[in-house]
Write an enzyme that holds these catalytic residues in place. Sequence first.
Site, PDB file in Angstrom:
ATOM      1  N   TYR A 100       0.843  -1.187   0.000  1.00 19.28           N
ATOM      2  CA  TYR A 100       0.000   0.000   0.000  1.00 19.28           C
ATOM      3  C   TYR A 100       0.880   1.239   0.000  1.00 19.28           C
ATOM      4  O   TYR A 100       1.475   1.605   1.011  1.00 19.28           O
ATOM      5  CB  TYR A 100      -0.940   0.008   1.205  1.00 19.28           C
ATOM      6  CG  TYR A 100      -1.842  -1.198   1.294  1.00 19.28           C
ATOM      7  CD1 TYR A 100      -2.156  -1.962   0.181  1.00 19.28           C
ATOM      8  CD2 TYR A 100      -2.398  -1.581   2.523  1.00 19.28           C
ATOM      9  CE1 TYR A 100      -2.985  -3.069   0.269  1.00 19.28           C
ATOM     10  CE2 TYR A 100      -3.238  -2.688   2.618  1.00 19.28           C
ATOM     11  CZ  TYR A 100      -3.520  -3.425   1.499  1.00 19.28           C
ATOM     12  OH  TYR A 100      -4.346  -4.534   1.589  1.00 19.28           O
ATOM     13  N   HIS A 110       0.321 -12.112   1.123  1.00 16.36           N
ATOM     14  CA  HIS A 110      -0.691 -11.276   0.468  1.00 16.36           C
ATOM     15  C   HIS A 110      -1.271 -11.952  -0.770  1.00 16.36           C
ATOM     16  O   HIS A 110      -2.487 -11.930  -1.010  1.00 16.36           O
ATOM     17  CB  HIS A 110      -0.051  -9.934   0.082  1.00 16.36           C
ATOM     18  CG  HIS A 110      -1.015  -8.824  -0.102  1.00 16.36           C
ATOM     19  ND1 HIS A 110      -0.637  -7.501  -0.099  1.00 16.36           N
ATOM     20  CD2 HIS A 110      -2.353  -8.808  -0.296  1.00 16.36           C
ATOM     21  CE1 HIS A 110      -1.696  -6.722  -0.292  1.00 16.36           C
ATOM     22  NE2 HIS A 110      -2.747  -7.491  -0.419  1.00 16.36           N
ATOM     23  N   PRO A 158     -15.873  -5.311   3.073  1.00 14.59           N
ATOM     24  CA  PRO A 158     -17.233  -5.737   3.438  1.00 14.59           C
ATOM     25  C   PRO A 158     -18.290  -4.732   3.006  1.00 14.59           C
ATOM     26  O   PRO A 158     -19.479  -5.052   2.995  1.00 14.59           O
ATOM     27  CB  PRO A 158     -17.157  -5.847   4.963  1.00 14.59           C
ATOM     28  CG  PRO A 158     -16.114  -4.844   5.354  1.00 14.59           C
ATOM     29  CD  PRO A 158     -15.084  -4.925   4.257  1.00 14.59           C
ATOM     30  N   LEU A 159     -17.856  -3.523   2.622  1.00 12.98           N
ATOM     31  CA  LEU A 159     -18.779  -2.495   2.146  1.00 12.98           C
ATOM     32  C   LEU A 159     -18.650  -2.282   0.638  1.00 12.98           C
ATOM     33  O   LEU A 159     -19.074  -1.250   0.113  1.00 12.98           O
ATOM     34  CB  LEU A 159     -18.523  -1.178   2.891  1.00 12.98           C
ATOM     35  CG  LEU A 159     -18.827  -1.223   4.393  1.00 12.98           C
ATOM     36  CD1 LEU A 159     -18.401   0.070   5.077  1.00 12.98           C
ATOM     37  CD2 LEU A 159     -20.307  -1.486   4.634  1.00 12.98           C
ATOM     38  N   GLY A 160     -18.073  -3.275  -0.042  1.00 16.38           N
ATOM     39  CA  GLY A 160     -17.975  -3.173  -1.496  1.00 16.38           C
ATOM     40  C   GLY A 160     -17.184  -1.975  -1.952  1.00 16.38           C
ATOM     41  O   GLY A 160     -17.539  -1.321  -2.930  1.00 16.38           O
ATOM     42  N   ARG A 161     -16.092  -1.683  -1.247  1.00 15.08           N
ATOM     43  CA  ARG A 161     -15.248  -0.521  -1.543  1.00 15.08           C
ATOM     44  C   ARG A 161     -16.067   0.772  -1.535  1.00 15.08           C
ATOM     45  O   ARG A 161     -15.887   1.639  -2.379  1.00 15.08           O
ATOM     46  CB  ARG A 161     -14.529  -0.715  -2.880  1.00 15.08           C
ATOM     47  CG  ARG A 161     -13.601  -1.920  -2.861  1.00 15.08           C
ATOM     48  CD  ARG A 161     -12.970  -2.180  -4.214  1.00 15.08           C
ATOM     49  NE  ARG A 161     -12.039  -3.290  -4.113  1.00 15.08           N
ATOM     50  CZ  ARG A 161     -12.383  -4.587  -4.170  1.00 15.08           C
ATOM     51  NH1 ARG A 161     -13.658  -4.908  -4.342  1.00 15.08           N
ATOM     52  NH2 ARG A 161     -11.485  -5.547  -4.059  1.00 15.08           N
ATOM     53  N   GLY A 162     -16.969   0.837  -0.569  1.00 14.85           N
ATOM     54  CA  GLY A 162     -17.788   2.034  -0.396  1.00 14.85           C
ATOM     55  C   GLY A 162     -19.105   2.009  -1.134  1.00 14.85           C
ATOM     56  O   GLY A 162     -20.022   2.766  -0.798  1.00 14.85           O
ATOM     57  N   PHE A 163     -19.241   1.130  -2.130  1.00 13.03           N
ATOM     58  CA  PHE A 163     -20.440   1.138  -2.961  1.00 13.03           C
ATOM     59  C   PHE A 163     -21.691   0.794  -2.167  1.00 13.03           C
ATOM     60  O   PHE A 163     -22.755   1.393  -2.378  1.00 13.03           O
ATOM     61  CB  PHE A 163     -20.276   0.144  -4.115  1.00 13.03           C
ATOM     62  CG  PHE A 163     -21.373   0.230  -5.131  1.00 13.03           C
ATOM     63  CD1 PHE A 163     -21.291   1.134  -6.178  1.00 13.03           C
ATOM     64  CD2 PHE A 163     -22.509  -0.567  -5.034  1.00 13.03           C
ATOM     65  CE1 PHE A 163     -22.319   1.229  -7.111  1.00 13.03           C
ATOM     66  CE2 PHE A 163     -23.528  -0.481  -5.962  1.00 13.03           C
ATOM     67  CZ  PHE A 163     -23.429   0.426  -7.001  1.00 13.03           C
TER      68      PHE A 163
END
Length: 337
Positions: A54, A124, A204-209
């Site tokens: 990252y 990874h 878990p949030l779909g990359r914010g979607f």
Amino acid sequence: MGKQGFVTSQQGLGCMGMSSAYYSYPDASDEECIKVIHRALELGINHLDTSDAYGPHTNERLVGKAIAGQRDKYDIATKFGAAGNVGASAKGMRVRGDRQYVREAVQGSLERLGVDCIDLFYQHRVDRTVPVEETWSELKELVKEGKVKYLGISEASADEIRRAHAVHPITACQLEWSIWTRDVEEEIIPTLRELGIGIVAYSPLGRGFLTGQIKTPDFAENDRRSQWPRYQKEAFEKNLALVESVKELADKKGCTPGQLALAWVHAQGPDVFPIPGTKRLKYLEENAVAYFLELTTEDKRFLEDTFHEDKVVGGRQPEHSKQSSYLGGSKKTGQTA
């Protein structure tokens, strides 16, 4: 988490977005991100997830700066094996699992984090040119030497998980799992539960979607989502309609669609540890509340029906990412894993 004695918060904090991957919205300074990390601890979240990829390297340095002076209060998870920057694209990512690289990687992470031991060290991505037994034999030595406490693996196949686990017990497996990404339930999740391996659910949030906060697919060119099938214009609009359809349930329960999505992941069992990421205090606090949100059987059924795989449009990763995923494609849909 797992059967080796690792105790950490049931919900973690994914730190990737503080330094890479998502560039479509106003950035946050290091000082703001450090405040998020400190606030997480106040909320009972002490599990921080990062990687040498990252940035590359900048996210580990940021986490190291944040935990300085209170290292013992946090559980630090980092990763190796995805050489290069996985932030904007996986096209330039080189996967390495040779013994020399394992040594170089752990030493670099220790120095950047400013610690003398890593709590949870993940492979990874699995290097398919190196036997997984070779990589894990070297990781086993790192545990013996006290450089690492517990070992994890990410985006691995069921066979690779079994082979690695036979060399040294795996404490955690990190994989993408959310209400709209459920292909892992077919083979990977049963394998992990059979072996007693903790499940760390990223995105878990779909990359914010799934929060419903992203209204258009106008991502910056260097934002990873600009390349992924589910976020392309036609797919985006159809998938957004699914998110919109859960707002009524969210309103009824006094929460947000994102909290519902995160609560669904928590509801999958006590061996599941989601690591939603954010660089904003507001969203950190919203995510923390989701841990306490109770879903009824009817709530879960509604969410699963709404985001049934036949209704979700597009794969979770672009074609060029197949080589580094645990599956070449979903057995049911043929989508990129």
